[in-house]
Design a protein around this motif. Sequence first.
Motif, PDB file in Angstrom:
ATOM      1  N   GLU A   1     -79.363   0.090 -91.047  1.00  0.00           N
ATOM      2  CA  GLU A   1     -78.214  -0.340 -90.242  1.00  0.00           C
ATOM      3  C   GLU A   1     -78.369  -0.038 -88.753  1.00  0.00           C
ATOM      4  O   GLU A   1     -77.416   0.337 -88.075  1.00  0.00           O
ATOM      5  N   MET A   2     -79.586  -0.195 -88.265  1.00  0.00           N
ATOM      6  CA  MET A   2     -79.854  -0.094 -86.829  1.00  0.00           C
ATOM      7  C   MET A   2     -80.549  -1.371 -86.379  1.00  0.00           C
ATOM      8  O   MET A   2     -81.439  -1.875 -87.061  1.00  0.00           O
ATOM      9  N   ARG A   3     -80.096  -1.891 -85.268  1.00  0.00           N
ATOM     10  CA  ARG A   3     -80.761  -3.022 -84.616  1.00  0.00           C
ATOM     11  C   ARG A   3     -81.533  -2.402 -83.468  1.00  0.00           C
ATOM     12  O   ARG A   3     -80.964  -1.703 -82.621  1.00  0.00           O
ATOM     13  N   GLU A   4     -82.845  -2.635 -83.420  1.00  0.00           N
ATOM     14  CA  GLU A   4     -83.663  -1.928 -82.447  1.00  0.00           C
ATOM     15  C   GLU A   4     -84.920  -2.693 -82.072  1.00  0.00           C
ATOM     16  O   GLU A   4     -85.313  -3.642 -82.739  1.00  0.00           O
ATOM     17  N   PHE A   5     -85.537  -2.232 -80.987  1.00  0.00           N
ATOM     18  CA  PHE A   5     -86.842  -2.708 -80.542  1.00  0.00           C
ATOM     19  C   PHE A   5     -87.521  -1.560 -79.823  1.00  0.00           C
ATOM     20  O   PHE A   5     -86.905  -0.531 -79.538  1.00  0.00           O
ATOM     21  N   ALA A   6     -88.813  -1.752 -79.532  1.00  0.00           N
ATOM     22  CA  ALA A   6     -89.544  -0.703 -78.825  1.00  0.00           C
ATOM     23  C   ALA A   6     -90.498  -1.322 -77.810  1.00  0.00           C
ATOM     24  O   ALA A   6     -91.053  -2.402 -78.033  1.00  0.00           O
ATOM     25  N   ILE A   7     -90.667  -0.603 -76.700  1.00  0.00           N
ATOM     26  CA  ILE A   7     -91.598  -0.986 -75.644  1.00  0.00           C
ATOM     27  C   ILE A   7     -92.506   0.198 -75.340  1.00  0.00           C
ATOM     28  O   ILE A   7     -92.282   1.302 -75.833  1.00  0.00           O
ATOM     29  N   TYR A   8     -93.519  -0.056 -74.515  1.00  0.00           N
ATOM     30  CA  TYR A   8     -94.363   1.007 -73.991  1.00  0.00           C
ATOM     31  C   TYR A   8     -94.032   1.199 -72.521  1.00  0.00           C
ATOM     32  O   TYR A   8     -93.840   0.212 -71.792  1.00  0.00           O
ATOM     33  N   ASP A   9     -93.998   2.446 -72.063  1.00  0.00           N
ATOM     34  CA  ASP A   9     -93.876   2.656 -70.621  1.00  0.00           C
ATOM     35  C   ASP A   9     -95.260   2.536 -69.987  1.00  0.00           C
ATOM     36  O   ASP A   9     -96.243   2.216 -70.670  1.00  0.00           O
ATOM     37  N   ASN A  10     -95.368   2.782 -68.710  1.00  0.00           N
ATOM     38  CA  ASN A  10     -96.633   2.601 -68.004  1.00  0.00           C
ATOM     39  C   ASN A  10     -97.707   3.598 -68.427  1.00  0.00           C
ATOM     40  O   ASN A  10     -98.884   3.405 -68.137  1.00  0.00           O
ATOM     41  N   ASN A  11     -97.335   4.659 -69.137  1.00  0.00           N
ATOM     42  CA  ASN A  11     -98.298   5.650 -69.633  1.00  0.00           C
ATOM     43  C   ASN A  11     -98.687   5.422 -71.088  1.00  0.00           C
ATOM     44  O   ASN A  11     -99.541   6.111 -71.614  1.00  0.00           O
ATOM     45  N   GLY A  12     -98.006   4.498 -71.746  1.00  0.00           N
ATOM     46  CA  GLY A  12     -98.246   4.265 -73.164  1.00  0.00           C
ATOM     47  C   GLY A  12     -97.275   4.983 -74.080  1.00  0.00           C
ATOM     48  O   GLY A  12     -97.375   4.897 -75.301  1.00  0.00           O
ATOM     49  N   TYR A  13     -96.292   5.710 -73.514  1.00  0.00           N
ATOM     50  CA  TYR A  13     -95.263   6.335 -74.335  1.00  0.00           C
ATOM     51  C   TYR A  13     -94.414   5.242 -74.977  1.00  0.00           C
ATOM     52  O   TYR A  13     -94.073   4.250 -74.329  1.00  0.00           O
ATOM     53  N   ILE A  14     -94.061   5.419 -76.249  1.00  0.00           N
ATOM     54  CA  ILE A  14     -93.219   4.453 -76.949  1.00  0.00           C
ATOM     55  C   ILE A  14     -91.754   4.797 -76.689  1.00  0.00           C
ATOM     56  O   ILE A  14     -91.322   5.929 -76.905  1.00  0.00           O
ATOM     57  N   LEU A  15     -91.000   3.799 -76.221  1.00  0.00           N
ATOM     58  CA  LEU A  15     -89.570   3.928 -75.971  1.00  0.00           C
ATOM     59  C   LEU A  15     -88.845   2.990 -76.919  1.00  0.00           C
ATOM     60  O   LEU A  15     -89.024   1.776 -76.853  1.00  0.00           O
ATOM     61  N   GLN A  16     -88.045   3.546 -77.821  1.00  0.00           N
ATOM     62  CA  GLN A  16     -87.286   2.738 -78.777  1.00  0.00           C
ATOM     63  C   GLN A  16     -85.834   2.683 -78.313  1.00  0.00           C
ATOM     64  O   GLN A  16     -85.303   3.660 -77.773  1.00  0.00           O
ATOM     65  N   PHE A  17     -85.206   1.527 -78.539  1.00  0.00           N
ATOM     66  CA  PHE A  17     -83.817   1.314 -78.168  1.00  0.00           C
ATOM     67  C   PHE A  17     -83.089   0.787 -79.378  1.00  0.00           C
ATOM     68  O   PHE A  17     -83.515  -0.200 -79.985  1.00  0.00           O
ATOM     69  N   GLY A  18     -81.977   1.430 -79.753  1.00  0.00           N
ATOM     70  CA  GLY A  18     -81.285   1.015 -80.955  1.00  0.00           C
ATOM     71  C   GLY A  18     -79.771   1.083 -80.832  1.00  0.00           C
ATOM     72  O   GLY A  18     -79.225   1.791 -79.993  1.00  0.00           O
ATOM     73  N   GLN A  19     -79.136   0.291 -81.709  1.00  0.00           N
ATOM     74  CA  GLN A  19     -77.681   0.233 -81.779  1.00  0.00           C
ATOM     75  C   GLN A  19     -77.283   0.122 -83.239  1.00  0.00           C
ATOM     76  O   GLN A  19     -77.847  -0.682 -83.985  1.00  0.00           O
ATOM     77  N   SER A  20     -76.316   0.903 -83.649  1.00  0.00           N
ATOM     78  CA  SER A  20     -75.817   0.859 -85.014  1.00  0.00           C
ATOM     79  C   SER A  20     -75.137  -0.481 -85.274  1.00  0.00           C
ATOM     80  O   SER A  20     -74.436  -1.011 -84.402  1.00  0.00           O
ATOM     81  N   VAL A  21     -75.333  -1.031 -86.458  1.00  0.00           N
ATOM     82  CA  VAL A  21     -74.697  -2.307 -86.830  1.00  0.00           C
ATOM     83  C   VAL A  21     -73.712  -2.127 -87.969  1.00  0.00           C
ATOM     84  O   VAL A  21     -73.352  -3.083 -88.630  1.00  0.00           O
ATOM     85  N   GLU A  22     -73.255  -0.907 -88.192  1.00  0.00           N
ATOM     86  CA  GLU A  22     -72.278  -0.642 -89.261  1.00  0.00           C
ATOM     87  C   GLU A  22     -70.982  -1.351 -88.983  1.00  0.00           C
ATOM     88  O   GLU A  22     -70.500  -1.388 -87.889  1.00  0.00           O
TER      89      GLU A  22
END
Length: 121
Positions: free
Chosen positions: A100-121
């Motif tokens: 029940e999370m809507r999310e995606f992920a990107i890489y920053d300029n160093n290669g760190y993974i940044l995930q962004f999510g929102q609950s869909v309950e």
Amino acid sequence: MVKYTSLRPVLWTENFDDTIGFYMQVLGFNLHGRNDEWQWASLYKDEIHLMIAKPNEHEHFGKMGFTGSLYFNVDDVDTLWEELKLKTKICYEIETFPWEMREFAIYDNNGYILQFGQSVE
């Protein structure tokens, strides 16, 4: 019992200015403080705070890597996806997951993974 009040990750980078630029220009963070002598900066956006630092000789940069990701809870993940999908390197595209999370992920300029999510309950 001790109460924990916040978590402020420190991201190590050899690309100090580029990393500050990525978080400010791409993700809209604000500069809270910066010390060029120490190669350290503090950034914030809304309730999120993080620090950027160039590692010193005590931190053994390169011998141990960051093995996780940074997960940001946001209130409009679809709008953020539209804003970022053409500006950044994508880790995985937006999707609604069984937990029940809507999310995606990107890489920053160093290669760190940044995930962004929102609950869909």
